[in-house]
Write an enzyme that holds these catalytic residues in place. Structure first.
Site, PDB file in Angstrom:
ATOM      1  N   ARG A   1     -10.587  -1.037  10.466  1.00 14.56           N
ATOM      2  CA  ARG A   1     -10.272   0.645  10.849  1.00 14.56           C
ATOM      3  C   ARG A   1     -11.006   0.918  11.971  1.00 14.56           C
ATOM      4  O   ARG A   1     -12.059   0.517  12.606  1.00 14.56           O
ATOM      5  CB  ARG A   1     -10.830   1.187   9.522  1.00 14.56           C
ATOM      6  CG  ARG A   1      -9.773   1.340   8.433  1.00 14.56           C
ATOM      7  CD  ARG A   1     -10.088   2.211   7.415  1.00 14.56           C
ATOM      8  NE  ARG A   1     -10.923   2.071   6.146  1.00 14.56           N
ATOM      9  CZ  ARG A   1     -10.911   3.004   5.167  1.00 14.56           C
ATOM     10  NH1 ARG A   1     -10.519   4.049   5.214  1.00 14.56           N
ATOM     11  NH2 ARG A   1     -11.828   2.383   4.209  1.00 14.56           N
TER      12      ARG A   1
ATOM     13  N   GLY B   1       2.853   1.320  -3.103  1.00 11.21           N
ATOM     14  CA  GLY B   1       2.206   1.731  -4.279  1.00 11.21           C
ATOM     15  C   GLY B   1       1.791   3.074  -4.273  1.00 11.21           C
ATOM     16  O   GLY B   1       1.780   3.662  -5.463  1.00 11.21           O
TER      17      GLY B   1
ATOM     18  N   TYR C   1       1.115  -1.174   0.105  1.00 12.87           N
ATOM     19  CA  TYR C   1       0.064   0.110  -0.036  1.00 12.87           C
ATOM     20  C   TYR C   1       0.923   1.233   0.111  1.00 12.87           C
ATOM     21  O   TYR C   1       0.654   2.034  -0.922  1.00 12.87           O
ATOM     22  CB  TYR C   1      -0.893  -0.132   0.995  1.00 12.87           C
ATOM     23  CG  TYR C   1      -2.054   1.080   1.344  1.00 12.87           C
ATOM     24  CD1 TYR C   1      -3.099   1.113   0.370  1.00 12.87           C
ATOM     25  CD2 TYR C   1      -1.815   2.180   2.358  1.00 12.87           C
ATOM     26  CE1 TYR C   1      -3.959   2.364   0.558  1.00 12.87           C
ATOM     27  CE2 TYR C   1      -2.767   3.281   2.457  1.00 12.87           C
ATOM     28  CZ  TYR C   1      -3.818   3.113   1.575  1.00 12.87           C
ATOM     29  OH  TYR C   1      -4.780   4.154   1.517  1.00 12.87           O
TER      30      TYR C   1
HETATM   31  N1  LIG Z   1     -10.464   6.489   4.131  1.00  8.54           N
HETATM   32  C1  LIG Z   1      -9.273   6.999   4.659  1.00  8.54           C
HETATM   33  O1  LIG Z   1      -9.162   7.424   5.945  1.00  8.54           O
HETATM   34  C2  LIG Z   1      -8.288   7.096   3.775  1.00  8.54           C
HETATM   35  C3  LIG Z   1      -7.150   7.734   4.136  1.00  8.54           C
HETATM   36  C4  LIG Z   1      -5.835   7.693   3.350  1.00  8.54           C
HETATM   37  C5  LIG Z   1      -5.963   7.581   1.870  1.00  8.54           C
HETATM   38  N2  LIG Z   1      -7.272   7.291   1.576  1.00  8.54           N
HETATM   39  C6  LIG Z   1      -7.475   6.936   0.124  1.00  8.54           C
HETATM   40  O2  LIG Z   1      -8.740   7.121  -0.487  1.00  8.54           O
HETATM   41  C7  LIG Z   1      -8.912   6.225  -1.474  1.00  8.54           C
HETATM   42  C8  LIG Z   1     -10.538   5.909  -1.268  1.00  8.54           C
HETATM   43  O3  LIG Z   1     -10.405   5.113   0.107  1.00  8.54           O
HETATM   44  P1  LIG Z   1     -11.786   4.672   1.016  1.00  8.54           P
HETATM   45  O4  LIG Z   1     -11.637   4.651   2.624  1.00  8.54           O
HETATM   46  O5  LIG Z   1     -12.997   5.374   0.325  1.00  8.54           O
HETATM   47  O6  LIG Z   1     -11.677   3.222   0.705  1.00  8.54           O
HETATM   48  P2  LIG Z   1     -12.706   2.059   0.096  1.00  8.54           P
HETATM   49  O7  LIG Z   1     -11.891   0.718   0.196  1.00  8.54           O
HETATM   50  O8  LIG Z   1     -14.033   2.346   0.607  1.00  8.54           O
HETATM   51  O9  LIG Z   1     -12.776   2.577  -1.431  1.00  8.54           O
HETATM   52  C9  LIG Z   1     -12.078   1.898  -2.413  1.00  8.54           C
HETATM   53  C10 LIG Z   1     -12.855   1.952  -3.606  1.00  8.54           C
HETATM   54  O10 LIG Z   1     -12.086   1.154  -4.618  1.00  8.54           O
HETATM   55  C11 LIG Z   1     -12.461   0.151  -5.308  1.00  8.54           C
HETATM   56  N3  LIG Z   1     -11.272  -0.177  -5.872  1.00  8.54           N
HETATM   57  C12 LIG Z   1     -10.207  -1.023  -5.397  1.00  8.54           C
HETATM   58  N4  LIG Z   1      -9.594  -1.607  -6.355  1.00  8.54           N
HETATM   59  C13 LIG Z   1      -9.983  -1.428  -7.467  1.00  8.54           C
HETATM   60  C14 LIG Z   1      -9.812  -1.489  -8.801  1.00  8.54           C
HETATM   61  N5  LIG Z   1      -8.653  -2.215  -9.296  1.00  8.54           N
HETATM   62  N6  LIG Z   1     -10.291  -0.965  -9.943  1.00  8.54           N
HETATM   63  C15 LIG Z   1     -11.607  -0.244  -9.602  1.00  8.54           C
HETATM   64  N7  LIG Z   1     -11.873   0.002  -8.320  1.00  8.54           N
HETATM   65  C16 LIG Z   1     -11.221  -0.541  -7.167  1.00  8.54           C
HETATM   66  C17 LIG Z   1     -13.114  -0.484  -4.315  1.00  8.54           C
HETATM   67  O11 LIG Z   1     -14.000  -1.450  -4.820  1.00  8.54           O
HETATM   68  C18 LIG Z   1     -13.723   0.534  -3.418  1.00  8.54           C
HETATM   69  O12 LIG Z   1     -14.755   0.898  -3.780  1.00  8.54           O
HETATM   70  C19 LIG Z   1      -8.197   5.236  -1.416  1.00  8.54           C
HETATM   71  O13 LIG Z   1      -7.253   5.381  -2.638  1.00  8.54           O
HETATM   72  C20 LIG Z   1      -7.406   5.307  -0.192  1.00  8.54           C
HETATM   73  O14 LIG Z   1      -5.991   4.979  -0.435  1.00  8.54           O
HETATM   74  C21 LIG Z   1      -8.296   7.036   2.408  1.00  8.54           C
END
Ligand SMILES: NC(=O)c1ccc[n+]([C@@H]2O[C@H](COP(=O)([O-])OP(=O)(O)OC[C@H]3O[C@@H](n4cnc5c(N)ncnc54)[C@H](O)[C@@H]3O)[C@@H](O)[C@H]2O)c1
Length: 328
Positions: free
Chosen positions: A197, A159, A156
């Site tokens: 989480r 990446g 992660y």
């Molecule tokens: N929530 C947080 O606290 C947080 C913190 C830092 C970064 N982020 C980043 O924000 C983004 C969203 O996070 P989130 O919390 O909503 O997570 P989440 O897992 O709820 O959402 C990620 C979404 O991406 C989709 N996905 C995963 N792999 C995929 C692929 N290969 N092709 C198409 N869709 C794909 C999943 O199905 C999901 O709907 C992510 O990139 C995450 O790294 C989130």
């Protein structure tokens, strides 16, 4: 996505692609953008997201949902791209670590390639994890981080770091209009309930009256940003001038210990759950906290939702889930 007759009249409607749009943050972002009158194309492979998260948007004629994996190329016509696709919690991103790196890296390459071809502006959802287990507190954007490239979080963290590199190389080499957001812990309705989480875990455990699991002593601190505030920051970032690329930290600077959080959630749910301690997982950072000076200056933004208020709204969401036996 094609322009309809109204759009050709030159109004401010944009066609916006949100990858990972059926996830926690993505679904809130789609909702916000539709609320602002834009056309939204939500692309998701439903790895961790779900149709349920965007069910309330399905009736909106400006909303489209496409099942697609961002590790494969995508050809659509849009004005802006928010690249959020990537599993975000350790349980999910460590389940298939090779796919996680592919999603971040190949996903970024595919979305940047698309942005280049159609001259779209593109925003990357990066993460505080690029700082790893930081040696500098609070973290400013010029800190390069302290990441273990061969540890179990590497898929992660590295990446996401590589995705940032790609964004900046496309910016330098191809003059792409890029925006990079380093998102810190965000919470709210539509988080997964069982992905490890901390907020969702604690809320569900409290609502079910189960013991609340605190890793280590619980003295490690975290800052928690409510989802509405974060979405506000992402849209503001997208609106900044082309000379502003970020990276910019987005999150809350107010730190709470994990133990404080557990006690707050027990109090707000009126739960009788006890707190139990378990060993800290490998590479879990002890402390992480954003320096938000840049966000304040460049976006005129700071989170405004108090933790108690955000927790109440999150608890209300999970109460519904626990009561109906949904995904919680
Ligand atoms: N929530 C947080 O606290 C947080 C913190 C830092 C970064 N982020 C980043 O924000 C983004 C969203 O996070 P989130 O919390 O909503 O997570 P989440 O897992 O709820 O959402 C990620 C979404 O991406 C989709 N996905 C995963 N792999 C995929 C692929 N290969 N092709 C198409 N869709 C794909 C999943 O199905 C999901 O709907 C992510 O990139 C995450 O790294 C989130």
């Amino acid at each position: 996505m094609h322009r309809n007759g109204d759009d050709l009249k030159g109004d401010a409607t944009k066609r916006i692609l949100v990858t990972g749009g059926a996830g926690f943050l993505g679904s809130h972002l789609c909702e916000r953008l539709l609320g602002e009158g834009h056309d939204v194309l939500c692309v998701d492979n439903f790895y961790t997201g779900s149709k349920e998260n965007v069910a309330n948007l399905m009736g909106n004629p400006r909303f489209e949902l496409l099942r697609h994996d961002v590790t494969f190329p995508l050809y659509v016509e849009v004005d802006e791209i928010y690249n959020l696709a990537c599993p975000a919690s350790p349980i999910h991103y460590q389940f298939d670590p090779v796919q996680t790196t592919k999603t971040s890296v190949h996903g970024a390459i595919n979305m940047l390639g698309l942005a280049k071809r159609i001259k779209a502006k593109i925003l990357q959802a990066s993460t505080s994890e690029v700082y790893g287990d930081p040696k500098v507190h609070p973290q400013t954007e010029d800190y390069w981080g302290h990441v273990n490239p061969i540890g179990i979080r590497g898929c992660y963290d590295e990446g996401k770091r590589c995705a940032e590199t790609l964004f900046f190389d496309y910016y330098r080499q191809h003059k792409l209009r890029i925006k990079v957001a380093r998102i810190f812990n965000t919470y709210g309705p539509r988080m997964h309930s069982n992905d490890g989480r901390v907020v969702s875990n604690f809320v569900v455990q409290a609502l079910k009256g189960e013991p609340i699991t605190v890793y280590g002593t619980g003295s490690q601190t975290r800052s928690f940003c409510y989802v509405d505030d974060l979405i506000d920051a992402l849209t503001r970032l997208m609106e900044t001038g082309d000379d502003f690329t970020g990276p910019v930290n987005l999150g809350s600077a107010r730190a709470f210990t994990i133990l404080e959080l557990a006690r707050k959630i027990i109090a707000l749910t009126g739960s009788r759950s006890s707190i139990v301690n378990e060993p800290l997982p490998s590479d879990d950072p002890i402390q992480r906290q954003p320096d938000l000076t840049l966000a304040r200056k460049a976006l005129d933004w700071a989170p405004t939702t108090a933790l108690d208020e955000g927790l109440k709204r999150t608890i209300a969401y999970f109460e519904g889930k626990v009561a109906t036996g949904g995904r919680a």
